[in-house]
Design a protein around this motif. Structure first.
Motif, short mmCIF file in Angstrom:
data_model
loop_
_atom_site.label_atom_id
_atom_site.label_comp_id
_atom_site.label_asym_id
_atom_site.label_seq_id
_atom_site.Cartn_x
_atom_site.Cartn_y
_atom_site.Cartn_z
N GLU A 13 46.54 36.55 42.62
CA GLU A 13 45.86 36.49 41.32
C GLU A 13 46.36 35.35 40.44
N THR A 14 47.13 34.42 41.01
CA THR A 14 47.56 33.24 40.26
C THR A 14 47.17 31.99 41.03
N SER B 137 37.90 42.94 42.31
CA SER B 137 39.25 43.09 42.87
C SER B 137 39.60 42.01 43.88
N THR C 95 40.06 38.01 44.87
CA THR C 95 40.23 36.68 44.27
C THR C 95 39.58 35.65 45.18
N LYS D 157 35.50 37.12 44.07
CA LYS D 157 35.20 37.96 42.91
C LYS D 157 33.70 38.05 42.68
#
Length: 265
Positions: free
Chosen positions: A232-233, A208, A210, A152
């Motif tokens: 995204e986790t 966009s 990670t 990011k």
């Protein structure tokens, strides 16, 4: 029952790891470290039932009663936390990025002197560990390789811990061949990337993303790309981190890479 202190308990990854500890039958949370949420019960901070474990900003207090420290904090804090644990005879699992090869050499020396284990990985997800493992095999056979790191835009360190660890370990397998000497490159030579243990690493920082890493290998007429992409986790990091916490007391000194744990047998 392994007693765990979680440093960075309310961070993006730390929250998921802490929840995993609370849900595990063979692990117990005895301490929690975080500055901004100090004083809160861990359960309240994680939107769960109260646990009876209060978050503190004092590392000594957090480590009291622990057998293993799991650290997902900040590059400026993790080395201090690790040394504090080692000096108390507490093993450490390091998930925080930003430490250098020199830092790890010092940690290894301290851990061996204290007779405790430290397991550090730039990435505790299974897919990242497998990419690391396959890349080390590829480097035995292919002399041209480089690493690309994606993250990011706001990531504060470069390269990522995943990419740095990969480059350092690839460089230990062999020094890659260069098509043209770096010190003779014209134009803007910085665009050839940074050198980590002899390996060229290119760090991209864009919205966009990670966390992704590529190890690229090439021979005349053919290329191979090994790539890990994180979602995204923080869920992918839980299983590997807790596996490391369960086994880190079996080792003495520093072990780098979740793949070392997965393929130890």
């Amino acid at each position: 029952m392994t007693k765990i202190c979680m440093a960075g308990v309310t961070g993006w990854t730390g929250r998921a790891i802490a929840a995993g500890i609370l849900d595990a039958d063979d692990l117990t949370l005895t301490g929690a470290l975080a500055r901004k949420t100090a004083g809160l019960d861990v359960g309240d901070a994680l939107d769960r039932a109260p646990t009876g474990v209060a978050i503190t900003a004092d590392v000594g207090e957090a480590l009291s009663g622990a057998e293993v420290l799991i650290d997902y904090t900040h590059p400026e804090a993790v080395k201090e936390h690790t040394r504090a644990a080692i000096h108390r005879g507490i093993s450490v699992v390091i998930g925080t990025s930003g430490l250098t090869a020199t830092d790890y050499a010092e940690i290894d020396k301290d851990a061996k002197a204290a007779g405790v284990g430290v397991l550090a990985a730039g990435n505790f997800s299974l897919t990242a560990a497998l990419v690391q493992h396959f890349a080390l095999i590829a480097a035995r056979h292919i002399g041209h390789f480089e690493v690309i790191d994606y993250a990011k835009a706001a990531k504060p360190d470069a390269p990522s811990g995943t990419a740095r660890e990969m480059a350092e370990r690839l460089g230990d397998v062999r020094q890659p061949e260069l098509g043209y000497p770096l010190d003779q490159i014209g134009g803007t030579p910085e665009t050839r990337g940074g050198t980590v243990n002899g390996v060229q690493v290119h760090a991209l920082r864009l919205p966009s993303y990670t966390a992704s890493v590529e190890a690229l290998f090439a021979v005349p007429g053919a290329r191979m790309t090994l790539r890990h992409d994180a979602g995204e986790t923080a869920a992918p990091y839980v299983e590997g981190t807790l596996a490391a916490a369960r086994r880190v007391r079996e080792v003495k000194g520093l072990v780098r890479g979740l793949d070392q744990l997965l393929f130890a047998d």
